[in-house]
Design an enzyme around this catalytic site. Sequence first.
Site, PDB file in Angstrom:
ATOM      1  N   HIS A 173     -13.321  -1.984   6.035  1.00 52.44           N
ATOM      2  CA  HIS A 173     -13.328  -0.943   7.054  1.00 52.44           C
ATOM      3  C   HIS A 173     -14.043   0.305   6.560  1.00 52.44           C
ATOM      4  CE1 HIS A 173      -9.565  -0.471   4.722  1.00 52.44           C
ATOM      5  NE2 HIS A 173      -9.770   0.832   4.851  1.00 52.44           N
ATOM      6  N   CYS A 213      -3.634   5.429   2.068  1.00 50.58           N
ATOM      7  CA  CYS A 213      -4.840   4.877   1.457  1.00 50.58           C
ATOM      8  C   CYS A 213      -5.991   5.837   1.749  1.00 50.58           C
ATOM      9  CB  CYS A 213      -5.151   3.470   1.965  1.00 50.58           C
ATOM     10  SG  CYS A 213      -5.596   3.374   3.711  1.00 50.58           S
TER      11      CYS A 213
END
Length: 641
Positions: A67, A189
């Site tokens: 991503h 994250c």
Amino acid sequence: MEIKDLLKKELMILDLNANNKKDAIEEIATKFYDHGFVNSKEEFSEGLKAREEQGSTALGDGVAIPHSKNKTVKEPAVLFARKKDGLDYEALDGEDTFVFFAIAAPDGENNLHVETLAELSKMIMKAGFVDDLKNANTPDEVYGVIDKYSENKKEEKVVENTYTSNTPSNNDSAGENISKDFIVAVTACPNGIAHTYMAQEGLEEAARKAGVDIKVETNGSDGIKNRLTEEDIKRAKAVIITADKKVETARFDGKKVIQRPVSDGIRKADELIDRAIKGNANIFHSENKANESYEKSADDSQNLWQRVYGDVMNGISHMLPFVIGGGILLAISFLFERFMGDSSSLFTFLNGLGSDAMSFLIPILAGYIAMSIGDRPALMPGMVAGLMASRGAGFIGGLIGGFVAGYIINFIKKITRNLPKSVEGLKPMLIYPVLGLLLTGIVMYFIIDPIFTGINTAINNWLLNMSGSNRVLLGALLGAMMAIDMGGPINKAAYAFAIGVFTDTGIGSYMAAVMVGGMVPPIAIALACSLFKSKFTEKEKETKITNFILGLSFITEGAIPFAASEPQSVIPSVAIGSAIAGALVGAFNVQSPAPHGGVFVLPAMGSLNQALFFLLAVAVGSIVSALILGKLKKRPEEKLV
């Protein structure tokens, strides 16, 4: 917004053509670009690669979530891809990856789509979800799997709330929920898109199985959700932090805290919950109770050495692009000087550009060491300390200067934390930069610079006058250090020493020893795969060409998978070969003209003999390592016995 609104049929790849990670990223980026979801295929591809450098998005169990939150993305979208026979995507469990959910998110947007992606991330953690996707043969069947597990999610919502609430459910018998252990957690994250929510799901599921209550705060790209309250933290038996970026930790002062990477919240959630229940964690003591962004590591397994090493590595990792870019351009400039003279405009331009990049080495090193310790306010005084050191105290002085600046900023934070709120805004804009720079400058000018300039001069004189035998021994030591842990602390210590000598004195012999030491392991692996085919699997033998190219380019990491799978045979083999290569470089007094580049520095070496001796050292070390490895390594079938 439904998941199917983001998971586009036209973006589905039911039979991925790629056979490796790099090609998979390119194929995925091309698909997004071809269907108009990104403006630049190259920019989006680079964004995916940059995320992988922070840690593999292949989570194991056959699934990956590459991503990127990127300015080139026009609108949020999810691409589903499947590789029927799997490919190596550097998964955390070392196994092949079959199913991919690639996420494209616009930079700067925190809309409803983020919550939808969070739901998808949690869905991936459900048993059976990935297996069902492996067997889906059409886009509609993929949608069917999504619908199936979306319904399961809704059915479980009531149960889930029991474990994410800080108060007992109305349906509980009196006091039943209160008597349970209660744990709080924080997940985060770097991009805040997928792993944040997968870690949340993993911890909640592990808590459910263990019969304990948990509340998980997520620090995602859409902000902080399910924020922990003072009452939550006070009531909690322990705190679990699974994060790859900084989160607020001052609020956990006095609590038992376990801190781990976000991937552990996904793959090792049961272990973390068990530790929390047993109270197997140290008490966290914050240096700042004012909830500023600085925090001391809460990881009970991190001792002083680990923290110092992490700070130094932060400096070195930010310094390396300057070393590589500047060093290789310097080497190329010397090539133009040889053939076109030092009046050549190409030589002047490239040499000046490379030299400018190299001039940043010590300031960048010191600045980012300081920033690792004292956060953003420490960056400026740290860089100034590095600049001061570059005029005399050298590499070691700059390294020490980074620690000085970082801890001075932390000291200033501590003594100013009780200032009135009316002057709180002056801290980052006035107090930290002015007082931090002043105190750092005083320490550097009156203490660090005089001491380390003298030490630096003494070391330089010793190195310049070092005899041939001592040069051979030091070359052998540096070569072996490069191969022992291939990018770890021993490797980085050798590289830092060579860079320091090269920067301070211009002596290139130790840089050459380090370079050949780092080149030998992947080349030796490639040779061994060719000479001892029965000792390697087909998958391992496919890496021959890649490892050969990586080795010639002075990129040691190609040998890491082999060392990880069979360290008892690989590490001694390559360490011996690298030591021999380093010793030969020392014996022939080979000088590297640049701090990076591998064979690309050969044309810039002082003479043909220097280049030939450099190649001879690499060849001899690689052949010796390959022969030893061929003798020590087990055949694949023997590993199973």
